[in-house]
Structure formats: structure tokens, C-alpha cells
Scaffold this motif. Structure first.
Motif, PDB file in Angstrom:
ATOM      1  N   SER A 135      52.636   4.975  63.078  1.00 42.86           N
ATOM      2  CA  SER A 135      51.205   4.912  63.420  1.00 42.86           C
ATOM      3  C   SER A 135      50.736   6.239  63.999  1.00 42.86           C
ATOM      4  CB  SER A 135      50.940   3.805  64.438  1.00 42.86           C
ATOM      5  OG  SER A 135      51.327   2.579  63.930  1.00 42.86           O
ATOM      6  N   LYS A 136      51.535   6.798  64.899  1.00 46.25           N
ATOM      7  CA  LYS A 136      51.163   8.082  65.500  1.00 46.25           C
ATOM      8  C   LYS A 136      51.113   9.173  64.437  1.00 46.25           C
ATOM      9  CE  LYS A 136      52.918   7.308  70.154  1.00 46.25           C
ATOM     10  NZ  LYS A 136      53.902   7.707  71.161  1.00 46.25           N
ATOM     11  N   THR A 137      52.079   9.132  63.506  1.00 47.50           N
ATOM     12  CA  THR A 137      52.112  10.119  62.426  1.00 47.50           C
ATOM     13  C   THR A 137      50.866   9.988  61.561  1.00 47.50           C
ATOM     14  OG1 THR A 137      54.523   9.981  62.426  1.00 47.50           O
ATOM     15  CG2 THR A 137      53.506  11.029  60.530  1.00 47.50           C
ATOM     16  N   GLU A 138      50.433   8.764  61.268  1.00 48.92           N
ATOM     17  CA  GLU A 138      49.230   8.553  60.465  1.00 48.92           C
ATOM     18  C   GLU A 138      48.006   9.102  61.195  1.00 48.92           C
ATOM     19  OE1 GLU A 138      49.176   4.371  59.599  1.00 48.92           O
ATOM     20  OE2 GLU A 138      50.600   4.578  57.954  1.00 48.92           O
ATOM     21  N   VAL A 139      47.930   8.849  62.509  1.00 49.75           N
ATOM     22  CA  VAL A 139      46.810   9.369  63.292  1.00 49.75           C
ATOM     23  C   VAL A 139      46.824  10.893  63.261  1.00 49.75           C
ATOM     24  CG1 VAL A 139      45.915   9.574  65.653  1.00 49.75           C
ATOM     25  CG2 VAL A 139      46.600   7.347  64.763  1.00 49.75           C
ATOM     26  N   LEU A 140      48.009  11.470  63.419  1.00 51.27           N
ATOM     27  CA  LEU A 140      48.117  12.931  63.389  1.00 51.27           C
ATOM     28  C   LEU A 140      47.731  13.474  62.018  1.00 51.27           C
ATOM     29  CD1 LEU A 140      51.374  13.587  65.441  1.00 51.27           C
ATOM     30  CD2 LEU A 140      49.038  14.218  66.054  1.00 51.27           C
ATOM     31  N   MET A 141      48.105  12.767  60.956  1.00 48.93           N
ATOM     32  CA  MET A 141      47.729  13.225  59.603  1.00 48.93           C
ATOM     33  C   MET A 141      46.219  13.172  59.424  1.00 48.93           C
ATOM     34  SD  MET A 141      50.633  12.017  56.925  1.00 48.93           S
ATOM     35  CE  MET A 141      49.593  12.550  55.606  1.00 48.93           C
ATOM     36  N   ILE A 142      45.593  12.123  59.940  1.00 50.09           N
ATOM     37  CA  ILE A 142      44.129  12.012  59.837  1.00 50.09           C
ATOM     38  C   ILE A 142      43.482  13.156  60.616  1.00 50.09           C
ATOM     39  CG2 ILE A 142      42.151  10.604  60.539  1.00 50.09           C
ATOM     40  CD1 ILE A 142      43.895   8.133  59.862  1.00 50.09           C
ATOM     41  N   GLU A 143      43.997  13.395  61.821  1.00 53.66           N
ATOM     42  CA  GLU A 143      43.466  14.491  62.622  1.00 53.66           C
ATOM     43  C   GLU A 143      43.687  15.828  61.927  1.00 53.66           C
ATOM     44  OE1 GLU A 143      45.226  14.278  66.491  1.00 53.66           O
ATOM     45  OE2 GLU A 143      44.083  12.506  67.052  1.00 53.66           O
ATOM     46  N   LEU A 144      44.869  15.982  61.295  1.00 53.77           N
ATOM     47  CA  LEU A 144      45.163  17.217  60.568  1.00 53.77           C
ATOM     48  C   LEU A 144      44.204  17.398  59.400  1.00 53.77           C
ATOM     49  CD1 LEU A 144      47.084  19.658  60.338  1.00 53.77           C
ATOM     50  CD2 LEU A 144      48.480  18.270  58.816  1.00 53.77           C
ATOM     51  N   GLU A 145      43.894  16.312  58.699  1.00 53.34           N
ATOM     52  CA  GLU A 145      42.953  16.392  57.580  1.00 53.34           C
ATOM     53  C   GLU A 145      41.567  16.788  58.094  1.00 53.34           C
ATOM     54  OE1 GLU A 145      43.109  12.633  55.554  1.00 53.34           O
ATOM     55  OE2 GLU A 145      45.033  13.083  54.591  1.00 53.34           O
ATOM     56  N   GLU A 146      41.163  16.191  59.197  1.00 54.83           N
ATOM     57  CA  GLU A 146      39.857  16.528  59.769  1.00 54.83           C
ATOM     58  C   GLU A 146      39.834  17.995  60.190  1.00 54.83           C
ATOM     59  OE1 GLU A 146      39.165  13.815  62.976  1.00 54.83           O
ATOM     60  OE2 GLU A 146      38.793  12.126  61.620  1.00 54.83           O
ATOM     61  N   LEU A 147      40.924  18.410  60.831  1.00 56.90           N
ATOM     62  CA  LEU A 147      41.013  19.802  61.268  1.00 56.90           C
ATOM     63  C   LEU A 147      41.004  20.746  60.075  1.00 56.90           C
ATOM     64  CD1 LEU A 147      41.294  21.536  63.806  1.00 56.90           C
ATOM     65  CD2 LEU A 147      43.757  21.374  63.528  1.00 56.90           C
ATOM     66  N   THR A 148      41.685  20.343  59.006  1.00 53.03           N
ATOM     67  CA  THR A 148      41.706  21.152  57.795  1.00 53.03           C
ATOM     68  C   THR A 148      40.287  21.269  57.229  1.00 53.03           C
ATOM     69  OG1 THR A 148      43.928  20.338  57.335  1.00 53.03           O
ATOM     70  CG2 THR A 148      42.789  21.428  55.533  1.00 53.03           C
ATOM     71  N   GLU A 149      39.556  20.182  57.218  1.00 54.45           N
ATOM     72  CA  GLU A 149      38.178  20.186  56.720  1.00 54.45           C
ATOM     73  C   GLU A 149      37.311  21.104  57.585  1.00 54.45           C
ATOM     74  OE1 GLU A 149      36.459  16.287  56.251  1.00 54.45           O
ATOM     75  OE2 GLU A 149      38.174  15.622  55.066  1.00 54.45           O
ATOM     76  N   GLN A 150      37.519  21.008  58.887  1.00 56.26           N
ATOM     77  CA  GLN A 150      36.738  21.856  59.786  1.00 56.26           C
ATOM     78  C   GLN A 150      37.053  23.331  59.563  1.00 56.26           C
ATOM     79  OE1 GLN A 150      37.351  20.628  63.811  1.00 56.26           O
ATOM     80  NE2 GLN A 150      36.263  18.683  63.532  1.00 56.26           N
ATOM     81  N   ILE A 151      38.332  23.626  59.377  1.00 49.36           N
ATOM     82  CA  ILE A 151      38.738  25.016  59.136  1.00 49.36           C
ATOM     83  C   ILE A 151      38.120  25.505  57.841  1.00 49.36           C
ATOM     84  CG2 ILE A 151      40.698  26.511  58.580  1.00 49.36           C
ATOM     85  CD1 ILE A 151      42.322  24.955  60.627  1.00 49.36           C
ATOM     86  N   LEU A 152      38.139  24.683  56.814  1.00 57.63           N
ATOM     87  CA  LEU A 152      37.547  25.082  55.527  1.00 57.63           C
ATOM     88  C   LEU A 152      36.035  25.310  55.685  1.00 57.63           C
ATOM     89  CD1 LEU A 152      39.471  22.834  52.987  1.00 57.63           C
ATOM     90  CD2 LEU A 152      39.666  25.303  53.251  1.00 57.63           C
ATOM     91  N   LYS A 153      35.356  24.464  56.422  1.00 59.81           N
ATOM     92  CA  LYS A 153      33.914  24.620  56.661  1.00 59.81           C
ATOM     93  C   LYS A 153      33.661  25.912  57.444  1.00 59.81           C
ATOM     94  CE  LYS A 153      32.516  19.818  56.682  1.00 59.81           C
ATOM     95  NZ  LYS A 153      32.034  18.708  57.499  1.00 59.81           N
ATOM     96  N   TRP A 154      34.482  26.140  58.444  1.00 60.12           N
ATOM     97  CA  TRP A 154      34.328  27.340  59.255  1.00 60.12           C
ATOM     98  C   TRP A 154      34.553  28.573  58.407  1.00 60.12           C
ATOM     99  CZ3 TRP A 154      37.760  31.147  60.945  1.00 60.12           C
ATOM    100  CH2 TRP A 154      37.281  31.987  61.940  1.00 60.12           C
ATOM    101  N   GLU A 155      35.543  28.498  57.505  1.00 56.28           N
ATOM    102  CA  GLU A 155      35.838  29.620  56.620  1.00 56.28           C
ATOM    103  C   GLU A 155      34.637  29.896  55.709  1.00 56.28           C
ATOM    104  OE1 GLU A 155      39.144  30.898  53.259  1.00 56.28           O
ATOM    105  OE2 GLU A 155      39.448  29.072  54.406  1.00 56.28           O
ATOM    106  N   GLU A 156      34.026  28.844  55.199  1.00 55.36           N
ATOM    107  CA  GLU A 156      32.858  29.010  54.340  1.00 55.36           C
ATOM    108  C   GLU A 156      31.685  29.618  55.128  1.00 55.36           C
ATOM    109  OE1 GLU A 156      31.689  25.521  52.175  1.00 55.36           O
ATOM    110  OE2 GLU A 156      33.742  25.213  51.476  1.00 55.36           O
ATOM    111  N   LEU A 157      31.541  29.164  56.351  1.00 61.53           N
ATOM    112  CA  LEU A 157      30.490  29.714  57.198  1.00 61.53           C
ATOM    113  C   LEU A 157      30.728  31.196  57.455  1.00 61.53           C
ATOM    114  CD1 LEU A 157      29.821  26.981  59.878  1.00 61.53           C
ATOM    115  CD2 LEU A 157      28.167  27.894  58.239  1.00 61.53           C
ATOM    116  N   GLN A 158      31.973  31.535  57.658  1.00 59.98           N
ATOM    117  CA  GLN A 158      32.317  32.919  57.921  1.00 59.98           C
ATOM    118  C   GLN A 158      32.047  33.769  56.683  1.00 59.98           C
ATOM    119  OE1 GLN A 158      33.202  34.500  60.737  1.00 59.98           O
ATOM    120  NE2 GLN A 158      32.761  32.533  61.726  1.00 59.98           N
ATOM    121  N   LYS A 159      32.319  33.233  55.550  1.00 61.10           N
ATOM    122  CA  LYS A 159      32.065  33.976  54.308  1.00 61.10           C
ATOM    123  C   LYS A 159      30.560  34.202  54.139  1.00 61.10           C
ATOM    124  CE  LYS A 159      35.972  32.778  51.440  1.00 61.10           C
ATOM    125  NZ  LYS A 159      36.412  32.099  50.224  1.00 61.10           N
TER     126      LYS A 159
END
Length: 164
Positions: A135-159
Motif C-alpha cells: 500500500s505504501k509503495t502504491e502511494v509512493l508510486m502515485i506521488e511519484l507520478e504526480e511529481l513526474t507530471e509536475q516536473i514535466l509541466k515545470w520543464e514546459e514552463l521553463q522552455k
């Protein structure tokens, strides 16, 4: 008197001796079968007693051997066998070598087997821990996916910022 004088004569003396001999022979003939049956009976009795004695001696020897074996077996059972070599027929040497290698392998793996057996009562607790960890691993994966999405959005903003 005639009788007395007659007996003194040699012809009647022989007759009386003959009569005594006949009487003795008759007594001997009467006693001889009894004596013979007693002798045969005694001989047979001694024969059968001898046979019984031989049988008893054989039984005694057998019992002594059994008692000796019993004592030896007791001694062997009490004595430690680990430092003695057992006689093994040559036909079984190959089997013994294979058995010893398997025994060594078993002894080497015994600790891990014992640890596995000891852990059997802990399996339900371990399963609960694994469920919690999953369960904790699933929560961490969801958080990682969200963080990945945020990083990608931030990268696009930076571009976009650098492009402008």
C-alpha cells in the motif's frame, strides 16, 4: 535207614548233585528274565538319561550364548558408536558415499530449513507487513507520478520562458 544208606552211595550222590544243579538252573531260569528286564530297563533308563543330559547341555550352551550376546548387545548399545567404524560390505560402498554426500548437503541446508520452519508462525504477520508495504509503495508510486507530471509541466514552463 535205607534212605540214609542209599544216599551215601556214589550213584545217589551224583543224582542229588544233578537234582541240585537242575534246581539251581530252574532258579536261574526264573531269575534270568527278571534280571534281564531289570538290566535292559536300567540300560534304557541310562540311555534316555544320557540323551536328556545331552539335550540339557545343548540348551545350556545355547542359553549361555544368548546371555553373552545380550551382554554384548547391551554394552554396544550403551557405548558411543561415533568413533567406531562399522563393517560395510563392498557392494554398498558406492551407496554409502552417495548417502554421505546427501547427508552433508542436508546438514549444510539444515539451518536455512530450520529458519524457514521457525518463520511459519510469523507468516500472517509478515503478510500484513507486506500488504502495508505494498500500500505504501502504491502511494509512493502515485506521488511519484504526480511529481513526474509536475516536473514535466515545470520543464514546459521553463522552455516557454526561455523561448519568450
Amino acid at each position: 535207614t535205607l534212605d540214609l544208606t542209599c544216599r551215601r552211595t556214589p550213584c545217589f550222590a551224583k543224582f542229588s548233585e544233578m537234582e541240585e544243579m537242575v534246581n539251581m538252573e530252574a532258579e536261574i531260569n526264573e531269575v534270568q528274565p527278571l534280571l534281564l528286564s531289570v538290566t535292559i530297563g536300567a540300560t534304557l533308563q541310562f540311555y534316555f538319561i544320557g540323551k536328556k543330559c545331552e539335550i540339557l547341555q545343548d540348551m545350556n550352551r545355547h542359553l549361555e550364548a544368548v546371555l553373552k550376546e545380550k551382554r554384548d548387545l547391551r554394552k554396544r548399545l550403551i557405548k558411543h558408536r561415533c568413533q567406531e567404524s562399522l563393517p560395510i560390505e563392498a557392494a554398498f560402498h558406492k551407496c554409502i558415499v552417495e548417502l554421505l554426500t546427501e547427508a552433508m548437503t542436508f546438514i549444510e541446508k539444515l539451518e536455512s530449513h530450520l529458519q524457514s520452519v521457525r518463520s511459519i508462525p510469523q507468516i500472517p504477520h509478515m503478510m500484513n507487513n507486506m500488504d502495508t508495504t505494498l500500500s505504501k509503495t502504491e502511494v509512493l508510486m502515485i506521488e511519484l507520478e504526480e511529481l513526474t507530471e509536475q516536473i514535466l509541466k515545470w520543464e514546459e514552463l521553463q522552455k516557454e520562458v526561455y523561448s519568450n
